[in-house]
Write a protein that holds these residues in place. Structure first.
Motif, PDB file in Angstrom:
ATOM      1  N   GLY A 183     -66.807  35.396  40.054  1.00 10.19           N
ATOM      2  CA  GLY A 183     -67.849  34.476  40.266  1.00 10.19           C
ATOM      3  C   GLY A 183     -67.305  33.052  40.691  1.00 10.19           C
ATOM      4  N   GLU A 184     -68.334  32.176  40.653  1.00 14.73           N
ATOM      5  CA  GLU A 184     -68.105  30.827  40.775  1.00 14.73           C
ATOM      6  C   GLU A 184     -68.277  30.104  39.449  1.00 14.73           C
ATOM      7  OE1 GLU A 184     -68.841  28.046  44.192  1.00 14.73           O
ATOM      8  OE2 GLU A 184     -70.625  27.561  43.026  1.00 14.73           O
ATOM      9  N   THR A 185     -67.623  29.294  38.942  1.00 18.60           N
ATOM     10  CA  THR A 185     -67.793  28.679  37.540  1.00 18.60           C
ATOM     11  C   THR A 185     -68.183  27.201  38.078  1.00 18.60           C
ATOM     12  OG1 THR A 185     -66.528  30.595  36.485  1.00 18.60           O
ATOM     13  CG2 THR A 185     -66.822  28.088  35.230  1.00 18.60           C
ATOM     14  N   SER A 186     -69.349  26.832  37.329  1.00 19.38           N
ATOM     15  CA  SER A 186     -69.858  25.492  37.193  1.00 19.38           C
ATOM     16  C   SER A 186     -69.836  24.833  36.065  1.00 19.38           C
ATOM     17  CB  SER A 186     -71.403  25.450  37.786  1.00 19.38           C
ATOM     18  OG  SER A 186     -71.571  26.001  39.206  1.00 19.38           O
ATOM     19  N   LEU A 187     -69.152  23.542  36.076  1.00 20.64           N
ATOM     20  CA  LEU A 187     -69.016  22.912  34.664  1.00 20.64           C
ATOM     21  C   LEU A 187     -69.851  21.520  34.903  1.00 20.64           C
ATOM     22  CD1 LEU A 187     -65.818  23.994  35.810  1.00 20.64           C
ATOM     23  CD2 LEU A 187     -65.461  23.547  33.451  1.00 20.64           C
ATOM     24  N   LEU A 188     -70.623  21.548  34.050  1.00 24.06           N
ATOM     25  CA  LEU A 188     -71.725  20.121  33.993  1.00 24.06           C
ATOM     26  C   LEU A 188     -71.201  19.168  33.010  1.00 24.06           C
ATOM     27  CD1 LEU A 188     -74.230  20.586  35.883  1.00 24.06           C
ATOM     28  CD2 LEU A 188     -73.484  22.677  34.997  1.00 24.06           C
ATOM     29  N   TYR A 189     -70.998  17.874  33.669  1.00 23.34           N
ATOM     30  CA  TYR A 189     -70.470  17.034  32.915  1.00 23.34           C
ATOM     31  C   TYR A 189     -71.583  15.627  32.831  1.00 23.34           C
ATOM     32  CZ  TYR A 189     -65.771  18.880  32.696  1.00 23.34           C
ATOM     33  OH  TYR A 189     -64.452  19.498  32.240  1.00 23.34           O
ATOM     34  N   PHE A 190     -71.765  15.042  31.849  1.00 22.23           N
ATOM     35  CA  PHE A 190     -72.678  13.885  31.524  1.00 22.23           C
ATOM     36  C   PHE A 190     -72.039  12.981  30.864  1.00 22.23           C
ATOM     37  CE2 PHE A 190     -75.968  17.819  31.144  1.00 22.23           C
ATOM     38  CZ  PHE A 190     -76.093  17.796  32.622  1.00 22.23           C
ATOM     39  N   ALA A 191     -71.794  11.695  31.532  1.00 24.41           N
ATOM     40  CA  ALA A 191     -71.093  10.583  31.041  1.00 24.41           C
ATOM     41  C   ALA A 191     -69.682  10.984  30.802  1.00 24.41           C
ATOM     42  CB  ALA A 191     -71.797   9.982  29.975  1.00 24.41           C
ATOM     43  N   GLY A 192     -69.118  11.829  31.621  1.00 30.09           N
ATOM     44  CA  GLY A 192     -67.727  12.387  31.464  1.00 30.09           C
ATOM     45  C   GLY A 192     -67.350  13.333  30.368  1.00 30.09           C
ATOM     46  N   ARG A 193     -68.278  13.770  29.555  1.00 29.61           N
ATOM     47  CA  ARG A 193     -68.391  14.920  28.808  1.00 29.61           C
ATOM     48  C   ARG A 193     -68.821  16.014  29.211  1.00 29.61           C
ATOM     49  NH1 ARG A 193     -69.927  12.796  22.763  1.00 29.61           N
ATOM     50  NH2 ARG A 193     -68.927  14.708  22.372  1.00 29.61           N
ATOM     51  N   LEU A 194     -68.301  17.255  28.906  1.00 30.70           N
ATOM     52  CA  LEU A 194     -68.723  18.578  29.357  1.00 30.70           C
ATOM     53  C   LEU A 194     -69.825  18.972  28.394  1.00 30.70           C
ATOM     54  CD1 LEU A 194     -68.304  21.196  31.039  1.00 30.70           C
ATOM     55  CD2 LEU A 194     -66.448  21.826  29.153  1.00 30.70           C
ATOM     56  N   SER A 195     -70.870  19.376  29.234  1.00 28.53           N
ATOM     57  CA  SER A 195     -72.027  19.739  28.355  1.00 28.53           C
ATOM     58  C   SER A 195     -71.990  21.270  28.444  1.00 28.53           C
ATOM     59  CB  SER A 195     -73.080  19.324  29.322  1.00 28.53           C
ATOM     60  OG  SER A 195     -74.363  19.810  28.829  1.00 28.53           O
ATOM     61  N   HIS A 196     -72.342  22.185  29.542  1.00 30.38           N
ATOM     62  CA  HIS A 196     -72.391  23.518  29.628  1.00 30.38           C
ATOM     63  C   HIS A 196     -71.548  23.988  30.829  1.00 30.38           C
ATOM     64  CE1 HIS A 196     -75.783  21.869  31.300  1.00 30.38           C
ATOM     65  NE2 HIS A 196     -76.058  23.093  32.082  1.00 30.38           N
ATOM     66  N   VAL A 197     -71.222  25.161  30.882  1.00 30.10           N
ATOM     67  CA  VAL A 197     -70.516  25.945  31.955  1.00 30.10           C
ATOM     68  C   VAL A 197     -71.405  27.117  32.182  1.00 30.10           C
ATOM     69  CG1 VAL A 197     -68.455  26.859  32.625  1.00 30.10           C
ATOM     70  CG2 VAL A 197     -68.460  24.804  30.858  1.00 30.10           C
ATOM     71  N   VAL A 198     -71.736  27.324  33.460  1.00 31.62           N
ATOM     72  CA  VAL A 198     -72.337  28.408  33.980  1.00 31.62           C
ATOM     73  C   VAL A 198     -71.646  29.315  35.130  1.00 31.62           C
ATOM     74  CG1 VAL A 198     -74.379  29.188  35.238  1.00 31.62           C
ATOM     75  CG2 VAL A 198     -74.472  27.377  33.655  1.00 31.62           C
ATOM     76  N   ASN A 199     -71.610  30.596  34.836  1.00 32.01           N
ATOM     77  CA  ASN A 199     -70.864  31.470  35.893  1.00 32.01           C
ATOM     78  C   ASN A 199     -71.868  31.981  36.828  1.00 32.01           C
ATOM     79  OD1 ASN A 199     -69.772  34.512  36.482  1.00 32.01           O
ATOM     80  ND2 ASN A 199     -68.001  32.944  36.699  1.00 32.01           N
ATOM     81  N   LYS A 200     -71.484  32.072  38.156  1.00 35.37           N
ATOM     82  CA  LYS A 200     -72.388  32.554  39.007  1.00 35.37           C
ATOM     83  C   LYS A 200     -72.099  33.383  40.020  1.00 35.37           C
ATOM     84  CE  LYS A 200     -72.571  28.292  40.538  1.00 35.37           C
ATOM     85  NZ  LYS A 200     -72.690  27.169  41.139  1.00 35.37           N
ATOM     86  N   ARG A 201     -72.600  34.586  40.062  1.00 32.94           N
ATOM     87  CA  ARG A 201     -72.141  35.784  41.078  1.00 32.94           C
ATOM     88  C   ARG A 201     -73.056  36.307  41.977  1.00 32.94           C
ATOM     89  NH1 ARG A 201     -67.879  39.351  37.043  1.00 32.94           N
ATOM     90  NH2 ARG A 201     -67.448  37.516  35.842  1.00 32.94           N
ATOM     91  N   ALA A 245     -72.014  15.078  36.828  1.00 35.82           N
ATOM     92  CA  ALA A 245     -71.377  15.694  37.916  1.00 35.82           C
ATOM     93  C   ALA A 245     -71.409  17.307  37.379  1.00 35.82           C
ATOM     94  CB  ALA A 245     -69.688  15.254  37.884  1.00 35.82           C
ATOM     95  N   ARG A 246     -71.377  18.153  38.750  1.00 32.60           N
ATOM     96  CA  ARG A 246     -71.167  19.385  38.355  1.00 32.60           C
ATOM     97  C   ARG A 246     -69.998  19.790  39.233  1.00 32.60           C
ATOM     98  NH1 ARG A 246     -75.323  22.897  41.496  1.00 32.60           N
ATOM     99  NH2 ARG A 246     -73.542  23.445  42.746  1.00 32.60           N
ATOM    100  N   ILE A 247     -68.920  20.293  38.962  1.00 31.57           N
ATOM    101  CA  ILE A 247     -67.753  20.751  39.501  1.00 31.57           C
ATOM    102  C   ILE A 247     -67.648  22.301  39.480  1.00 31.57           C
ATOM    103  CG2 ILE A 247     -65.065  20.688  39.329  1.00 31.57           C
ATOM    104  CD1 ILE A 247     -66.747  17.728  39.362  1.00 31.57           C
ATOM    105  N   ASP A 248     -67.797  22.744  40.740  1.00 29.13           N
ATOM    106  CA  ASP A 248     -67.817  24.175  41.026  1.00 29.13           C
ATOM    107  C   ASP A 248     -66.269  24.790  41.343  1.00 29.13           C
ATOM    108  OD1 ASP A 248     -70.400  24.010  40.713  1.00 29.13           O
ATOM    109  OD2 ASP A 248     -70.971  23.787  42.782  1.00 29.13           O
ATOM    110  N   VAL A 249     -65.842  25.604  40.577  1.00 32.08           N
ATOM    111  CA  VAL A 249     -64.392  26.128  40.908  1.00 32.08           C
ATOM    112  C   VAL A 249     -64.342  27.786  40.855  1.00 32.08           C
ATOM    113  CG1 VAL A 249     -63.580  24.101  39.658  1.00 32.08           C
ATOM    114  CG2 VAL A 249     -64.141  26.146  38.344  1.00 32.08           C
ATOM    115  N   VAL A 250     -63.504  28.248  41.472  1.00 30.57           N
ATOM    116  CA  VAL A 250     -63.273  29.633  41.627  1.00 30.57           C
ATOM    117  C   VAL A 250     -61.692  29.918  41.617  1.00 30.57           C
ATOM    118  CG1 VAL A 250     -63.263  31.660  43.284  1.00 30.57           C
ATOM    119  CG2 VAL A 250     -65.235  29.829  43.470  1.00 30.57           C
ATOM    120  N   PRO A 251     -61.430  31.161  40.801  1.00 30.94           N
ATOM    121  CA  PRO A 251     -60.063  31.290  40.721  1.00 30.94           C
ATOM    122  C   PRO A 251     -59.622  32.160  42.049  1.00 30.94           C
ATOM    123  CG  PRO A 251     -61.203  32.997  39.610  1.00 30.94           C
ATOM    124  CD  PRO A 251     -62.349  31.752  39.964  1.00 30.94           C
TER     125      PRO A 251
END
Length: 295
Positions: A183-201, A245-251
């Motif tokens: 899947g693709e993993t989305s990391l949600l940052y608010f004011a530079g701090r990680l809030s939550h992480v969601v995996n999408k398939r 910021a939402r950062i979308d990453v995949v291995p």
């Protein structure tokens, strides 16, 4: 209660008229807890004259969906907002830069790992064949540099014929089969701090992870360390005062994390998957307003 503005789609774009109010309502429930009231206003109403935005403590483009359909006007608006000192979060120059996916090449030059990417203003079969030869990929992804929501994104196999495209910058990348298994993993940052992480398939037979294509989402209690490390490298490389910021990453097949997108304009925060239902975003915005950062 502090009033902010949230930019919404062009009213002439009928595709979004029923959905954005629902998304805004969910966001407003989080903002209520921070004493913030959001006033919706179409981004297209403030392109050449930003006077209507000056009275707000902050302006957020979180629902400016469809800007890619009129990108020249979007750039004109960003320029006007920057010139007139509108209290935007994220900054207007970031909104302009992030609206063209060629920013991925800039981040790669700063050391961020991305999939092998070719940009072309004249998409031809030879470009596709050369990319297959250079990467050894079994399939490729072809998409416009200016797009959203997987618009005009296609998956191409070896031997497939590609329609030529002129006058539109296209990105060509190897298709990563791990999107189906990891899947693709989305990391949600608010004011530079990680809030939550969601995996999408994607659902079987599909490669797109967006909800409209059936994508299956789940929150990750323990995000992969490599994904977090890459996301924080991306934020450092962007080096701008980002409220969100939402950062979308995949291995890749070797487990190396690659940046797919850095969504800094109107990302889905996946509040439906967020255990805190957007409280971290509301706190970050409240702190920014109290410190005068967004004013």
């Amino acid at each position: 209660m502090t009033e902010i503005a949230i930019l919404t789609p062009d009213p002439a774009d009928a595709a979004h008229t029923t959905l954005w109010p629902k998304v805004l309502a969910r966001l407003q429930r989080a903002l209520d807890q921070a004493g913030i009231r959001a006033a919706p206003t179409p981004w297209t109403a403030h392109v050449d004259d930003a006077a209507g935005l000056r009275g707000f403590a902050c302006v957020l483009p979180l629902l400016a969906w469809g800007y890619h359909f009129d990108h020249a006007r979007w750039l004109r608006a960003c320029s006007a907002w920057q010139r007139e000192g509108i209290a935007l979060a994220n900054p207007a120059e970031v909104l302009a830069w992030n609206s063209d996916k060629r920013y991925l090449r800039e981040l790669a030059a700063r050391g961020v790992a991305i999939p092998a990417t070719t940009c072309t203003d004249a998409l031809r079969q030879d470009v596709i064949e050369r990319m297959f030869d250079e990467t050894g990929a079994g399939e490729l992804i072809v998409k416009p540099a200016i797009s959203g929501g997987a618009w005009k994104t296609v998956r191409v196999g070896r031997g497939d014929t590609v329609d030529p495209v002129d006058g539109t910058t296209m990105l060509v990348q190897p298709y990563l089969p791990t999107i189906e298994t990891e899947g693709e993993t989305s990391l949600l940052y608010f004011a530079g701090r990680l809030s939550h992480v969601v995996n999408k398939r994607p659902v079987p037979g599909e490669f797109r992870v967006q909800e409209e294509f059936g994508g299956v989402y789940r929150v990750l209690d323990t995000p992969p360390a490599g994904a977090v490390a890459l996301a924080e490298q991306v934020l450092a490389a962007i080096d701008a005062p980002l409220l969100y910021a939402r950062i979308d990453v995949v291995p890749d097949a070797d487990g190396r994390w690659l940046l797919m997108e850095a969504e800094l304009i109107e990302p889905d925060f996946y509040l439906g998957s967020d255990p805190a239902q957007g409280a971290a975003f509301a706190r970050a915005l409240r702190a920014s307003l109290d410190q005068g950062v967004a004013a």
